[in-house]
Design an enzyme around this catalytic site. Structure first.
Site, short mmCIF file in Angstrom:
data_model
loop_
_atom_site.label_atom_id
_atom_site.label_comp_id
_atom_site.label_asym_id
_atom_site.label_seq_id
_atom_site.Cartn_x
_atom_site.Cartn_y
_atom_site.Cartn_z
N HIS A 1 0.43 -15.35 17.42
CA HIS A 1 1.42 -16.25 16.83
C HIS A 1 2.82 -15.65 16.95
CE1 HIS A 1 2.04 -13.71 13.30
NE2 HIS A 1 0.72 -13.60 13.20
N GLU B 1 8.74 -13.95 9.03
CA GLU B 1 9.61 -13.09 8.20
C GLU B 1 8.87 -11.83 7.76
OE1 GLU B 1 12.90 -13.22 7.57
OE2 GLU B 1 12.95 -14.97 8.88
N GLU C 1 -6.29 -14.12 9.81
CA GLU C 1 -6.00 -12.70 9.84
C GLU C 1 -6.76 -11.93 8.78
OE1 GLU C 1 -2.00 -11.51 10.69
OE2 GLU C 1 -1.55 -13.51 11.44
N TYR D 1 -5.67 -8.18 3.45
CA TYR D 1 -5.23 -6.86 3.00
C TYR D 1 -5.45 -6.61 1.51
CZ TYR D 1 -3.00 -6.38 7.54
OH TYR D 1 -2.76 -6.31 8.88
#
Length: 144
Positions: free
Chosen positions: A8, A12, A94, A97
């Protein structure tokens, strides 16, 4: 049958060096939109030159990935665009985390990232992605 990979565009979170993963669904930054447009134009040129043929695009369901897919599609020739299948597969999201989501990537090493509270088991990540890739491979369709 070939599989072409495209990451992708820049978000930001990428610019700020943050661990965004699957919990923070950042949209593309202006730079990321341009990244996606440029990738689409490169793909278009390779398609028109007969160097690449794709019949489907398989994308993560993450906003940044679906936006990238849209910009790429807009860059392609209309005839090609109409014939393409677009699939959004949640197995391609993804890495999660966990507790470190939103924290500065530079502050943590790989061992800390994969062992932090709430982080996705790396073996489960591998399992879901390999499963998705095997389905793509078994479709026998040239895929982006």
């Amino acid at each position: 049958m070939k599989i072409y990979f495209l990451r992708h565009g820049t978000t930001e979170a990428n610019i700020k060096g943050l661990l965004s993963g699957s919990r923070d669904d950042y949209p593309l930054a202006e730079q990321g939109k341009q990244d996606a447009i440029n990738a689409g134009l490169q793909l278009k040129n390779k398609i028109l030159a007969g160097e690449i043929n794709i019949t489907q695009i398989v994308s993560s369901t993450m906003l940044r990935a679906t936006e990238t897919t849209q910009f790429v599609l807009e860059s392609l020739p209309k005839k090609k665009k109409k014939k393409l299948k677009v699939i959004h597969d949640p197995r391609l999201i993804e890495y999660d985390y966990g507790f470190l989501t939103g924290k500065a990537k530079a502050d943590y090493n790989s061992a800390q990232i994969v062992t932090c509270l709430g982080a996705e088991d790396p073996l489960k990540l591998k399992q879901r992605v390999v499963e998705a890739l095997n389905e793509i491979k078994n479709s026998n369709e040239p895929t982006l």
